[in-house]
Design a protein around this motif. Structure first.
Motif, short mmCIF file in Angstrom:
data_model
loop_
_atom_site.label_atom_id
_atom_site.label_comp_id
_atom_site.label_asym_id
_atom_site.label_seq_id
_atom_site.Cartn_x
_atom_site.Cartn_y
_atom_site.Cartn_z
N LEU A 7 0.84 -1.20 0.00
CA LEU A 7 0.00 0.00 0.00
C LEU A 7 0.87 1.25 0.00
O LEU A 7 2.09 1.18 0.15
N ASN A 8 0.22 2.40 -0.14
CA ASN A 8 0.90 3.70 -0.03
C ASN A 8 1.50 3.87 1.36
O ASN A 8 1.22 3.07 2.27
N ALA A 9 2.27 4.95 1.55
CA ALA A 9 3.01 5.11 2.81
C ALA A 9 2.08 5.15 4.03
O ALA A 9 2.33 4.50 5.04
N PHE A 10 0.99 5.88 3.93
CA PHE A 10 0.06 5.99 5.05
C PHE A 10 -0.62 4.64 5.30
O PHE A 10 -0.63 4.12 6.41
N GLY A 11 -1.15 4.05 4.24
CA GLY A 11 -1.87 2.78 4.35
C GLY A 11 -0.98 1.65 4.83
O GLY A 11 -1.43 0.74 5.53
N SER A 12 0.30 1.71 4.49
CA SER A 12 1.22 0.63 4.89
C SER A 12 1.35 0.56 6.41
O SER A 12 1.30 -0.53 6.99
N PHE A 13 1.50 1.71 7.04
CA PHE A 13 1.60 1.70 8.51
C PHE A 13 0.30 1.20 9.12
O PHE A 13 0.29 0.43 10.08
N PRO B 26 -2.56 -1.94 12.72
CA PRO B 26 -3.92 -1.42 12.66
C PRO B 26 -4.34 -0.77 13.98
O PRO B 26 -3.85 -1.16 15.05
N LYS B 27 -5.21 0.19 13.88
CA LYS B 27 -5.79 0.88 15.05
C LYS B 27 -4.73 1.51 15.96
O LYS B 27 -4.86 1.51 17.18
N THR B 28 -3.64 1.97 15.36
CA THR B 28 -2.65 2.71 16.15
C THR B 28 -2.43 4.06 15.46
O THR B 28 -2.98 4.31 14.39
N LYS B 29 -1.58 4.87 16.10
CA LYS B 29 -1.31 6.18 15.50
C LYS B 29 -0.15 6.13 14.50
O LYS B 29 0.30 7.15 14.00
N TRP B 30 0.39 4.95 14.23
CA TRP B 30 1.58 4.86 13.39
C TRP B 30 1.36 5.41 11.98
O TRP B 30 2.30 5.86 11.33
N SER B 31 0.10 5.36 11.52
CA SER B 31 -0.11 5.86 10.15
C SER B 31 0.19 7.36 10.04
O SER B 31 0.41 7.88 8.95
N LEU B 32 0.25 8.03 11.22
CA LEU B 32 0.63 9.45 11.18
C LEU B 32 2.04 9.64 10.60
O LEU B 32 2.35 10.69 10.03
N VAL B 33 2.89 8.62 10.75
CA VAL B 33 4.23 8.72 10.16
C VAL B 33 4.10 8.84 8.65
O VAL B 33 4.83 9.58 7.99
N GLY B 34 3.13 8.14 8.10
CA GLY B 34 2.87 8.25 6.66
C GLY B 34 2.41 9.65 6.30
O GLY B 34 2.84 10.22 5.28
N LEU B 35 1.59 10.23 7.18
CA LEU B 35 1.12 11.60 6.91
C LEU B 35 2.27 12.60 6.93
O LEU B 35 2.34 13.52 6.12
N LEU B 36 3.19 12.37 7.85
CA LEU B 36 4.38 13.23 7.93
C LEU B 36 5.13 13.18 6.59
O LEU B 36 5.64 14.18 6.10
N GLY B 37 5.17 11.99 6.02
CA GLY B 37 5.82 11.81 4.71
C GLY B 37 5.12 12.62 3.63
O GLY B 37 5.77 13.19 2.75
N ILE B 38 3.79 12.67 3.72
CA ILE B 38 3.04 13.43 2.71
C ILE B 38 3.42 14.92 2.83
O ILE B 38 3.63 15.61 1.84
N ILE B 39 3.52 15.38 4.08
CA ILE B 39 3.91 16.79 4.29
C ILE B 39 5.32 17.03 3.73
O ILE B 39 5.58 18.01 3.05
N ALA B 40 6.22 16.09 4.02
CA ALA B 40 7.60 16.23 3.52
C ALA B 40 7.61 16.27 1.99
O ALA B 40 8.40 17.00 1.39
#
Ligand code: PFF
Length: 458
Positions: free
Chosen positions: A75-81, A86-100
């Motif tokens: 999956l994409n960076a967000f979806g992969s985390f 699942p059900k954790t805040k780790w997908s926020l790391v993917g969001l950080l990548g989108i901002i970067a």
């Protein structure tokens, strides 16, 4: 963990395709434009040694971590985390990548646009008549609209490749063009190091002066390594999700890191000796800025036999190297929009490109109309540049190693990198140890010390 089965995912067609795309992402303006600049500003030889150390102890483990996260989750960076934790805040790391991705592409497309202008200057033979290359650069970069046109054109080029889907065209193109880029760089290096006065530059580059090193220098070397390897923001998670299941991820990671580091070193050999040859007192009276490559290399071309043809090829290939990187950054955002927000690839590409271009325009104008808008003494361009590598990517790399070391865990990681136990290697243990303990502690200490000891501008 196969992700969303209703999405038919593209994938790379061959092992070499993976290397071409990932090395295409890694090798870019970061190597040829940014590395010599940051090395000049941070002490030369000592910087180089720190840089190589970081590629080995942080770069390769993070590269491998990203590939394994992406390939496992598909999956994409967000979806992969989200899929792995699942059900954790780790997908926020993917969001950080989108901002970067936004901050990187905004200033990167400014410089990529410059390469197109310089390509046309090379074609028209302009360098032969320019006596002051620094003025030539500042006149152009501060122009109210010329650099903007090139930047927008570059964004359109990037968007059209991403729009067309997975990298058939670009895979093929990179396979041909990257080797030519290497050959050209070597030819320019030979000329640059044989200029009269170049030896001082070689001395500066290879004899480390540790007295110039501060925590900020160390952070700069780490940030540059992350930027150059394209790690810390999910570009390689996204590309990893397109890698075949039988690929040897560790070998791929090492090959990409070696190609990238080799080109960064060659680029500094191309630029730094020439700086010393063309400025009477080397760096002491010269404060290198973003125009470094655009001011120094045209002088080298002017003074070498066949320089006109070389300059045309060089700026063309610089633009190509930039393009194979910009598509990987845009792909992070597009894959996210497409899979998480259920947009079509076309719509996702247009929305992402327009939004990034809007920020990019501000970066470009900060060399002219907006040059007085500053924060901590940084212009908008400088701020985006600093923020991307030294804050977002460094922090991203930290979170990625913590994720793999402590959340994804040894067994899932081993499973993925050994292709479910098919590949046996004693080195995996060492790498996991680095990912779990050494890399997070090293990145954490450097980032905190640079911030609290040196302050933001060092
Ligand atoms: N690695 C690229 C370069 O050195 O030019 C820049 C880059 C591409 C950074 C992709 C981050 C990224 F995700």
């Amino acid at each position: 963990m196969s992700g969303n089965s209703t999405i038919i995912r593209d994938s790379f067609s061959s092992k070499f395709g993976v290397i071409a795309a990932a090395a295409g992402s890694a090798v870019g303006l970061g190597n040829i434009w940014r590395f010599p600049l940051v090395a000049c500003q941070n002490g030369g030889g000592a910087f180089l040694i720190l840089y190589i150390g970081f590629v080995l102890i942080i770069g390769i483990p993070v590269l491998l971590s990203e590939f394994s996260i992406g390939r496992r989750a598909q999956l994409n960076a967000f979806g992969s985390f989200r899929a792995i934790a699942p059900k954790t805040k780790w997908s926020l790391v993917g969001l950080l990548g989108i901002i970067a991705a936004f901050t990187i592409l905004a200033f990167y497309s400014t410089v990529a646009g410059w390469t197109l202008e310089y390509f046309t200057q090379a074609v028209s033979g302009k360098f032969a008549n320019v006596s002051d290359m620094s003025k030539n650069f500042s006149d152009f970069s501060s122009h109210p609209y010329r650099p903007l046109i090139w930047q927008l054109l570059f964004m359109i080029l990037t968007a059209s490749v991403v729009f067309a889907g997975i990298k058939k065209g670009i895979e093929k193109l990179t396979k041909i063009l990257m080797p030519i880029l290497v050959i050209l760089i070597i030819a320019v290096v030979v000329r640059s190091v044989s200029l009269p006065g170049a030896s001082q530059g070689l001395h500066y580059l290879f004899v480390p002066d540790w007295s110039a090193v501060t925590f900020t220098t160390v952070l700069m070397a780490l940030g540059q390594a992350a930027f150059s390897l394209s790690i810390g923001m999910g570009a390689l998670i996204t590309y990893g999700s397109y890698i075949q299941k039988d690929n040897h991820l560790l070998n791929t990671s090492i090959q990409v890191a070696m190609a990238d580091t080799g080109i960064a070193i060659l680029s500094s050999l191309m630029v730094i000796p020439a700086v010393f040859a063309f400025t009477s007192s080397g760096l002491s009276e010269f404060s290198p800025g973003p125009g470094l490559v655009f001011e120094v290399l045209p002088n080298v071309f002017k003074s070498m036999p066949g320089g006109g043809a070389f300059s045309i090829m060089f700026f063309f290939l610089l633009a190509v190297a930039a393009l194979t990187s910009t598509i990987s950054v845009l792909e992070v955002v597009v894959a996210f929009f497409k899979e998480e927000l259920k947009m079509s690839r076309g719509k996702a590409t247009i929305i992402a490109s327009v939004a990034i271009a809007a920020l990019g325009v501000l970066a470009t104008l900060s060399f002219g109309l907006l040059k007085d808008i500053t924060l901590f003494n940084f212009t908008i361009f400088e701020m985006l540049n600093y923020l991307s590598a030294n804050v977002l990517l460094t922090f991203g790399a930290l979170l990625i190693v913590i994720f793999v070391g402590w959340k994804m865990g040894k067994s899932q990681f081993y499973d993925e990198i050994s292709n479910n136990g098919t590949i046996k290697s004693g080195i995996y243990k060492i790498i996991f140890f680095i990912i779990r303990y050494i890399a997070p502690v090293a990145i954490g200490i450097i980032a905190i010390a640079a911030f609290f000891v040196d302050g933001i501008t060092g």
